[in-house]
Scaffold this active site. Structure first.
Site, short mmCIF file in Angstrom:
data_model
loop_
_atom_site.label_atom_id
_atom_site.label_comp_id
_atom_site.label_asym_id
_atom_site.label_seq_id
_atom_site.Cartn_x
_atom_site.Cartn_y
_atom_site.Cartn_z
N ASP A 109 0.09 -1.76 4.48
CA ASP A 109 1.21 -0.85 4.70
C ASP A 109 2.44 -1.60 5.20
O ASP A 109 3.53 -1.02 5.27
CB ASP A 109 0.83 0.22 5.74
CG ASP A 109 -0.30 1.12 5.27
OD1 ASP A 109 -0.21 1.63 4.14
OD2 ASP A 109 -1.27 1.32 6.03
N HIS B 165 -1.58 11.03 -1.69
CA HIS B 165 -2.87 10.58 -1.20
C HIS B 165 -3.79 11.74 -0.81
O HIS B 165 -4.94 11.80 -1.22
CB HIS B 165 -2.71 9.64 0.00
CG HIS B 165 -4.01 9.23 0.61
ND1 HIS B 165 -4.63 9.96 1.60
CD2 HIS B 165 -4.82 8.17 0.35
CE1 HIS B 165 -5.78 9.37 1.92
NE2 HIS B 165 -5.91 8.29 1.18
N HIS C 213 0.82 -1.21 0.00
CA HIS C 213 0.00 0.00 0.00
C HIS C 213 0.86 1.26 0.00
O HIS C 213 1.66 1.46 0.91
CB HIS C 213 -0.91 -0.02 1.24
CG HIS C 213 -1.95 1.03 1.26
ND1 HIS C 213 -2.03 1.97 2.25
CD2 HIS C 213 -2.96 1.31 0.40
CE1 HIS C 213 -3.06 2.76 2.03
NE2 HIS C 213 -3.64 2.39 0.91
N ARG C 214 0.69 2.09 -1.02
CA ARG C 214 1.52 3.29 -1.21
C ARG C 214 3.00 2.90 -1.16
O ARG C 214 3.85 3.62 -0.64
CB ARG C 214 1.20 4.37 -0.18
CG ARG C 214 -0.28 4.76 -0.18
CD ARG C 214 -0.63 5.77 0.90
NE ARG C 214 -2.07 5.74 1.16
CZ ARG C 214 -2.67 6.30 2.20
NH1 ARG C 214 -1.94 6.95 3.10
NH2 ARG C 214 -3.97 6.21 2.36
N GLU D 275 -4.87 4.33 -7.95
CA GLU D 275 -6.08 4.97 -7.43
C GLU D 275 -6.20 6.40 -7.97
O GLU D 275 -5.32 7.23 -7.77
CB GLU D 275 -6.09 5.00 -5.90
CG GLU D 275 -7.38 5.63 -5.39
CD GLU D 275 -7.56 5.58 -3.88
OE1 GLU D 275 -8.47 6.29 -3.39
OE2 GLU D 275 -6.82 4.85 -3.21
N ASP E 158 -1.56 6.50 -5.23
CA ASP E 158 -2.62 7.49 -5.36
C ASP E 158 -2.16 8.57 -6.32
O ASP E 158 -1.02 9.05 -6.23
CB ASP E 158 -2.90 8.15 -4.00
CG ASP E 158 -3.19 7.12 -2.92
OD1 ASP E 158 -4.32 6.62 -2.89
OD2 ASP E 158 -2.28 6.83 -2.11
N GLU F 227 0.31 -0.33 -4.73
CA GLU F 227 -0.83 0.58 -4.89
C GLU F 227 -0.35 2.00 -4.72
O GLU F 227 0.51 2.28 -3.87
CB GLU F 227 -1.90 0.24 -3.84
CG GLU F 227 -3.18 1.06 -3.92
CD GLU F 227 -3.17 2.31 -3.05
OE1 GLU F 227 -4.18 3.05 -3.08
OE2 GLU F 227 -2.18 2.57 -2.33
N LYS G 190 -7.46 9.90 -7.71
CA LYS G 190 -7.91 10.86 -6.69
C LYS G 190 -8.17 12.20 -7.37
O LYS G 190 -7.31 12.71 -8.08
CB LYS G 190 -6.82 11.06 -5.63
CG LYS G 190 -6.54 9.83 -4.78
CD LYS G 190 -7.47 9.79 -3.61
CE LYS G 190 -7.03 8.77 -2.58
NZ LYS G 190 -8.05 8.62 -1.53
#
Length: 230
Positions: free
Chosen positions: A218, A49, A7-8, A101, A36, A34, A103
């Site tokens: 994470d 994010h 995640h990120r 993602e 953003d 992943e 945003k």
């Protein structure tokens, strides 16, 4: 096999959404990462994010009101710069899948273009809380894969109906609201279930037990260990 997604990048190990964070996750052995994506004032796609740069950099202000040059001058942690989407695509190409993602308004067109320019359509899953942004991806490139994100999802049948309506590959669900009913309904309809973001041994274990297809964490190091791959 349950997919392990950073995640990120590896957000609890390195500064989130930085190339250092993504490299760390890839070196650990994840199947995907992943990120953003937001638009700067001058229309550049960057990895961020929040709506502002305050939490993750040494600067302040809304991403949409700052130029790329202004954001690039900031420290995103450990001396890392805020990357562009293009830089991340070049990093992950032919290595791992990317959950991208969307945003903020207007992100779909540029993101699709950047993915298409690199011939990475089969390596990217577009995700968003906004069904409209995912519809836009499908308008531009019907073959590209999408999946809606749910915090507290509607009832399983409704969540899966929304996903199927936009031709999604699966659903992304907050681990706090993940149920066996949702997993069963999704699988019955041929949809994947991606859960985000269990970060403790207990949370990750619960997601594994419910039979999900992929876990975004994470702590990719802990996730891979619990999946018997770390």
């Amino acid at each position: 096999m349950i997919k392990a997604i950073g995640h990120r990048g590896a957000a609890l190990l390195e500064p989130e959404n930085t190339l250092l964070s993504f490299r760390t996750a890839i070196e650990l052995g994840v199947d995907a990462v992943e990120c953003d994506v937001r638009l700067t004032k001058d229309g550049r796609l960057i990895l961020m994010h929040d709506e502002t740069v305050d939490r993750t950099t040494n600067g302040s202000g809304r991403v949409s009101e700052l130029t790329f040059e202004e954001i690039r001058a900031l420290d995103a942690g450990k001396g890392e710069k805020v990357p562009t989407l293009e830089e991340l695509l070049d990093l992950v190409k032919d290595k791992v899948e990317l959950l991208l993602e969307l945003k903020g308004e207007g992100t779909a067109d540029g993101a699709v273009r950047s993915v298409e320019e690199r011939g990475m359509g089969d390596q990217v899953l577009f995700i968003s809380f906004s069904v409209e942004r995912l519809r836009r991806v499908k308008e531009l490139k019907p073959s590209y894969q999408v999946a809606p994100i749910f915090g507290e999802p509607p009832p399983p049948e409704e969540a899966c109906r929304i996903a199927q309506e936009i031709g999604a590959r699966g659903v992304n669900v907050n681990h706090a609201y993940l149920t066996e009913e949702l997993v069963e309904e999704a699988h019955k309809r041929g949809l994947e279930v991606i859960v985000w973001t269990p970060n403790t041994e207990e949370e990750i274990g619960a997601a594994i037990e419910k039979g999900v297809d992929a876990i975004t964490s994470d702590r990719p190091d802990l996730l891979l260990k619990l999946l018997g791959r770390g």
